[in-house]
Design an enzyme around this catalytic site. Structure first.
Site, PDB file in Angstrom:
ATOM      1  N   TYR A 224       0.825  -1.208   0.000  1.00  0.00           N
ATOM      2  CA  TYR A 224       0.000   0.000   0.000  1.00  0.00           C
ATOM      3  C   TYR A 224       0.867   1.270   0.000  1.00  0.00           C
ATOM      4  O   TYR A 224       0.745   2.089  -0.923  1.00  0.00           O
ATOM      5  CB  TYR A 224      -0.999   0.007   1.162  1.00  0.00           C
ATOM      6  CG  TYR A 224      -1.764   1.302   1.229  1.00  0.00           C
ATOM      7  CD1 TYR A 224      -1.447   2.285   2.170  1.00  0.00           C
ATOM      8  CD2 TYR A 224      -2.767   1.576   0.306  1.00  0.00           C
ATOM      9  CE1 TYR A 224      -2.121   3.494   2.203  1.00  0.00           C
ATOM     10  CE2 TYR A 224      -3.453   2.789   0.337  1.00  0.00           C
ATOM     11  CZ  TYR A 224      -3.113   3.749   1.286  1.00  0.00           C
ATOM     12  OH  TYR A 224      -3.777   4.957   1.302  1.00  0.00           O
TER      13      TYR A 224
ATOM     14  N   LYS B  60       1.274   4.101  -3.058  1.00  0.00           N
ATOM     15  CA  LYS B  60       0.955   5.532  -2.920  1.00  0.00           C
ATOM     16  C   LYS B  60       2.175   6.382  -3.252  1.00  0.00           C
ATOM     17  O   LYS B  60       2.064   7.441  -3.867  1.00  0.00           O
ATOM     18  CB  LYS B  60       0.453   5.820  -1.499  1.00  0.00           C
ATOM     19  CG  LYS B  60      -0.862   5.171  -1.131  1.00  0.00           C
ATOM     20  CD  LYS B  60      -2.024   5.569  -2.067  1.00  0.00           C
ATOM     21  CE  LYS B  60      -2.485   6.975  -1.867  1.00  0.00           C
ATOM     22  NZ  LYS B  60      -3.693   7.284  -2.691  1.00  0.00           N
TER      23      LYS B  60
HETATM   24  N1  LIG Z   1      -8.403   6.377   5.005  1.00  0.00           N
HETATM   25  C1  LIG Z   1      -7.313   7.068   5.339  1.00  0.00           C
HETATM   26  O1  LIG Z   1      -6.951   7.175   6.516  1.00  0.00           O
HETATM   27  C2  LIG Z   1      -6.501   7.730   4.275  1.00  0.00           C
HETATM   28  C3  LIG Z   1      -6.825   7.601   2.912  1.00  0.00           C
HETATM   29  N2  LIG Z   1      -6.030   8.225   1.974  1.00  0.00           N
HETATM   30  C4  LIG Z   1      -6.357   8.153   0.541  1.00  0.00           C
HETATM   31  O2  LIG Z   1      -7.648   8.722   0.356  1.00  0.00           O
HETATM   32  C5  LIG Z   1      -8.256   8.172  -0.811  1.00  0.00           C
HETATM   33  C6  LIG Z   1      -9.673   7.754  -0.459  1.00  0.00           C
HETATM   34  O3  LIG Z   1      -9.525   6.720   0.462  1.00  0.00           O
HETATM   35  P1  LIG Z   1     -10.658   6.357   1.553  1.00  0.00           P
HETATM   36  O4  LIG Z   1     -11.781   7.325   1.421  1.00  0.00           O
HETATM   37  O5  LIG Z   1      -9.991   6.170   2.850  1.00  0.00           O
HETATM   38  O6  LIG Z   1     -11.086   4.916   1.052  1.00  0.00           O
HETATM   39  P2  LIG Z   1     -12.432   4.433   0.368  1.00  0.00           P
HETATM   40  O7  LIG Z   1     -12.229   2.982   0.094  1.00  0.00           O
HETATM   41  O8  LIG Z   1     -13.581   4.888   1.191  1.00  0.00           O
HETATM   42  O9  LIG Z   1     -12.480   5.248  -1.014  1.00  0.00           O
HETATM   43  C7  LIG Z   1     -11.805   4.758  -2.156  1.00  0.00           C
HETATM   44  C8  LIG Z   1     -12.766   4.903  -3.338  1.00  0.00           C
HETATM   45  O10 LIG Z   1     -12.074   4.460  -4.505  1.00  0.00           O
HETATM   46  C9  LIG Z   1     -12.960   3.614  -5.224  1.00  0.00           C
HETATM   47  N3  LIG Z   1     -12.183   2.660  -6.019  1.00  0.00           N
HETATM   48  C10 LIG Z   1     -11.443   1.630  -5.569  1.00  0.00           C
HETATM   49  N4  LIG Z   1     -10.922   0.946  -6.599  1.00  0.00           N
HETATM   50  C11 LIG Z   1     -11.343   1.552  -7.740  1.00  0.00           C
HETATM   51  C12 LIG Z   1     -11.156   1.312  -9.125  1.00  0.00           C
HETATM   52  N5  LIG Z   1     -10.411   0.276  -9.556  1.00  0.00           N
HETATM   53  N6  LIG Z   1     -11.747   2.140 -10.012  1.00  0.00           N
HETATM   54  C13 LIG Z   1     -12.509   3.186  -9.587  1.00  0.00           C
HETATM   55  N7  LIG Z   1     -12.742   3.466  -8.274  1.00  0.00           N
HETATM   56  C14 LIG Z   1     -12.150   2.649  -7.374  1.00  0.00           C
HETATM   57  C15 LIG Z   1     -13.784   2.904  -4.154  1.00  0.00           C
HETATM   58  O11 LIG Z   1     -14.975   2.385  -4.704  1.00  0.00           O
HETATM   59  C16 LIG Z   1     -14.015   4.023  -3.150  1.00  0.00           C
HETATM   60  O12 LIG Z   1     -15.168   4.771  -3.462  1.00  0.00           O
HETATM   61  C17 LIG Z   1      -7.370   7.009  -1.254  1.00  0.00           C
HETATM   62  O13 LIG Z   1      -6.590   7.397  -2.374  1.00  0.00           O
HETATM   63  C18 LIG Z   1      -6.467   6.756  -0.041  1.00  0.00           C
HETATM   64  O14 LIG Z   1      -5.213   6.234  -0.431  1.00  0.00           O
HETATM   65  C19 LIG Z   1      -4.936   8.970   2.338  1.00  0.00           C
HETATM   66  C20 LIG Z   1      -4.593   9.107   3.664  1.00  0.00           C
HETATM   67  C21 LIG Z   1      -5.354   8.519   4.719  1.00  0.00           C
HETATM   68  C1  LIG Z   2      -4.716  -3.655  16.484  1.00  0.00           C
HETATM   69  C2  LIG Z   2      -4.120  -2.442  17.173  1.00  0.00           C
HETATM   70  C3  LIG Z   2      -2.610  -2.513  17.119  1.00  0.00           C
HETATM   71  C4  LIG Z   2      -4.641  -1.153  16.523  1.00  0.00           C
HETATM   72  O1  LIG Z   2      -4.207  -0.051  17.276  1.00  0.00           O
HETATM   73  C5  LIG Z   2      -4.169  -1.047  15.053  1.00  0.00           C
HETATM   74  C6  LIG Z   2      -4.513   0.297  14.443  1.00  0.00           C
HETATM   75  C7  LIG Z   2      -4.274   0.242  12.916  1.00  0.00           C
HETATM   76  C8  LIG Z   2      -5.411  -0.540  12.265  1.00  0.00           C
HETATM   77  C9  LIG Z   2      -4.142   1.683  12.381  1.00  0.00           C
HETATM   78  C10 LIG Z   2      -2.946   2.422  13.043  1.00  0.00           C
HETATM   79  C11 LIG Z   2      -2.449   3.439  12.007  1.00  0.00           C
HETATM   80  C12 LIG Z   2      -3.456   3.333  10.874  1.00  0.00           C
HETATM   81  C13 LIG Z   2      -3.013   3.824   9.485  1.00  0.00           C
HETATM   82  C14 LIG Z   2      -2.593   5.312   9.518  1.00  0.00           C
HETATM   83  O2  LIG Z   2      -3.682   6.110   9.958  1.00  0.00           O
HETATM   84  C15 LIG Z   2      -2.142   5.775   8.137  1.00  0.00           C
HETATM   85  C16 LIG Z   2      -3.010   5.332   6.998  1.00  0.00           C
HETATM   86  C17 LIG Z   2      -2.968   6.067   5.849  1.00  0.00           C
HETATM   87  C18 LIG Z   2      -3.689   5.672   4.668  1.00  0.00           C
HETATM   88  O3  LIG Z   2      -3.460   6.206   3.580  1.00  0.00           O
HETATM   89  C19 LIG Z   2      -4.645   4.551   4.723  1.00  0.00           C
HETATM   90  C20 LIG Z   2      -4.947   4.071   6.120  1.00  0.00           C
HETATM   91  C21 LIG Z   2      -3.699   4.016   7.039  1.00  0.00           C
HETATM   92  C22 LIG Z   2      -2.733   2.961   6.489  1.00  0.00           C
HETATM   93  C23 LIG Z   2      -4.186   3.642   8.476  1.00  0.00           C
HETATM   94  C24 LIG Z   2      -4.744   2.207   8.517  1.00  0.00           C
HETATM   95  C25 LIG Z   2      -5.069   1.718   9.943  1.00  0.00           C
HETATM   96  C26 LIG Z   2      -3.865   1.859  10.871  1.00  0.00           C
HETATM   97  C27 LIG Z   2      -2.737   0.945  10.420  1.00  0.00           C
END
Ligand SMILES: NC(=O)C1=CN([C@@H]2O[C@H](COP(=O)(O)OP(=O)(O)OC[C@H]3O[C@@H](n4cnc5c(N)ncnc54)[C@H](O)[C@@H]3O)[C@@H](O)[C@H]2O)C=CC1
Ligand SMILES: CC(C)[C@@H](O)CC[C@@H](C)[C@H]1CC[C@H]2[C@@H]3[C@H](O)CC4=CC(=O)CC[C@]4(C)[C@H]3CC[C@]12C
Length: 342
Positions: free
Chosen positions: A132, A136
């Site tokens: 992952y 990214k």
């Molecule tokens: N969740 C987090 O803590 C963080 C997420 N991100 C980034 O934010 C963005 C959104 O992620 P989230 O909202 O967390 O996840 P999410 O899974 O809710 O959103 C991802 C979206 O991409 C769509 N998708 C997946 N595969 C696809 C494909 N092959 N074609 C078209 N659409 C597709 C999914 O259907 C979904 O709507 C991602 O790029 C992720 O890497 C960045 C930092 C933190």
């Molecule tokens: C089971 C326990 C050890 C529990 O505390 C584990 C937590 C773990 C699931 C999360 C801890 C840190 C998170 C990640 C972090 O917020 C950075 C991220 C960035 C992204 O782009 C996608 C999600 C994630 C990798 C996020 C995922 C969940 C954690 C690993």
């Protein structure tokens, strides 16, 4: 948020593998909302969706650190998918591209080096093995390297990347899973991470707002913003991943047991490795993807927080939602989930 906060918007296209009923709610105002079911790994579908667009916000991605998808699939969606979006912009003449990158592009790295309230210029050895963060980092590199390429029509492509830290808020699946895990354990969660390990978090509404703002300002200040990266941040407090979650899950009835981890790190890592082995053994029969695995444990145990104002300096970003508002909105969402347990 684009519909609410972008007055010049004439059409909003939502391109996603999975379209949902929520899209219907968006189609009530004066702006045309076009839902396109498609796959970013299919270049022709992306090109057709992008054609004629003024700005592309590329936030699609496969967010998997639990072993649900293969590393090939993660790469295909996150890297090849991003390349397809870039090429679609070039071929169709779309000049502005915003990419949702991630803190994971930077770290925590495989050596467990802390990143303590760092910024976009803080030196840090970004070294990843997990598919992952690798995907990214590669995708972000593609986007930044594409800045300045000539698009169809001869104008330069202007790109930038936003790096959210751990996003929380309405719809956060991990928060949801942790909530139900606590409910199954009689309203208790058991501390596994030292409270001293800070993990950056940012509210989803502020991440969305930063995207809207930078998409607007990229057009006005291409020379300054083009090819830049910006951490997504707000006033969410610096806490351990578990303590932060309790800010939301505590008012929802859960309790975090232990002022310090109840098990030593080596035993937690042993259990994480056991989970990874079980996942591998059971894969032919079923998907076993618990929260605890060697990667998530290492991530949660490594300080990674940001302290920056680059987005504020470059395009006037200020969080739209205060910490109190972000917290209350998320608590309301968790409470509304009750009764919908899987
Ligand atoms: N969740 C987090 O803590 C963080 C997420 N991100 C980034 O934010 C963005 C959104 O992620 P989230 O909202 O967390 O996840 P999410 O899974 O809710 O959103 C991802 C979206 O991409 C769509 N998708 C997946 N595969 C696809 C494909 N092959 N074609 C078209 N659409 C597709 C999914 O259907 C979904 O709507 C991602 O790029 C992720 O890497 C960045 C930092 C933190
Ligand atoms: C089971 C326990 C050890 C529990 O505390 C584990 C937590 C773990 C699931 C999360 C801890 C840190 C998170 C990640 C972090 O917020 C950075 C991220 C960035 C992204 O782009 C996608 C999600 C994630 C990798 C996020 C995922 C969940 C954690 C690993």
């Amino acid at each position: 948020m684009l519909l609410q906060r972008e007055p010049r918007l004439r059409e909003l296209r939502v391109f996603d593998l999975h379209l949902g009923p929520w899209l219907e709610e968006l189609q009530t105002g004066p702006v045309q909302v076009t839902a396109i079911q498609g796959d970013v790994t299919q270049a022709h579908e992306v090109t057709a969706a992008v054609a004629g667009a003024h700005v592309v916000i590329h936030t699609a991605g496969l967010v998997d650190v639990f072993g649900r998808a293969s590393s090939e699939t993660i790469h295909e969606v996150n890297v090849q998918g991003t390349q397809n979006v870039i090429e679609a912009c070039v071929q169709t003449g779309t000049q502005f591209l915003v990419y949702t990158s991630s803190m994971e592009v930077v770290g925590p790295n495989i050596k467990g080096h802390p990143f303590y309230r760092g910024n976009e210029d803080t030196p840090y050895e970004a070294a990843h093995r997990h598919p992952y963060p690798r995907s990214k980092a590669l995708a972000e590199q593609l986007v930044l390297e594409a800045n300045g390429r000539k698009v169809h029509g001869g104008l330069p492509l202007v790109t930038c990347a936003l790096r959210p830290t751990g996003i929380y808020g309405e719809g956060h699946q991990i928060m949801r899973d942790i909530y139900y895990q606590g409910q199954r354990l009689g309203g208790r969660l058991f501390r596994a991470i030292p409270a001293s390990v800070e993990h950056g978090r940012v509210y989803v509404g502020n991440v969305a707002w930063m995207h809207v703002l930078v998409a607007r300002e990229l057009q006005q200040q291409a020379a300054l913003l083009g090819g830049q990266v910006y951490f997504c941040y707000d006033s969410s407090p610096y806490k351990s991943y578990e303590d932060f979650n309790m800010e939301i899950l505590g008012p929802c009835g859960l309790r975090l047991v232990g002022a310090r981890p109840l098990l030593p790190y080596w035993l937690l890592m042993f259990l994480a490795l056991l989970n990874a082995l079980l996942q591998w053994l059971l894969r032919p029969l079923l998907l076993y993807a618990p929260l605890l695995n060697p990667y998530t444990l290492a991530m949660a145990n490594t300080t990674f927080t940001v302290s920056t104002n680059k987005a504020q300096r470059h395009f006037g970003y200020e969080p739209l939602f205060s910490w109190e508002d972000s917290r209350n909105r998320t608590i309301r969402w968790v409470r509304a989930m009750d009764g919908s347990a899987p």
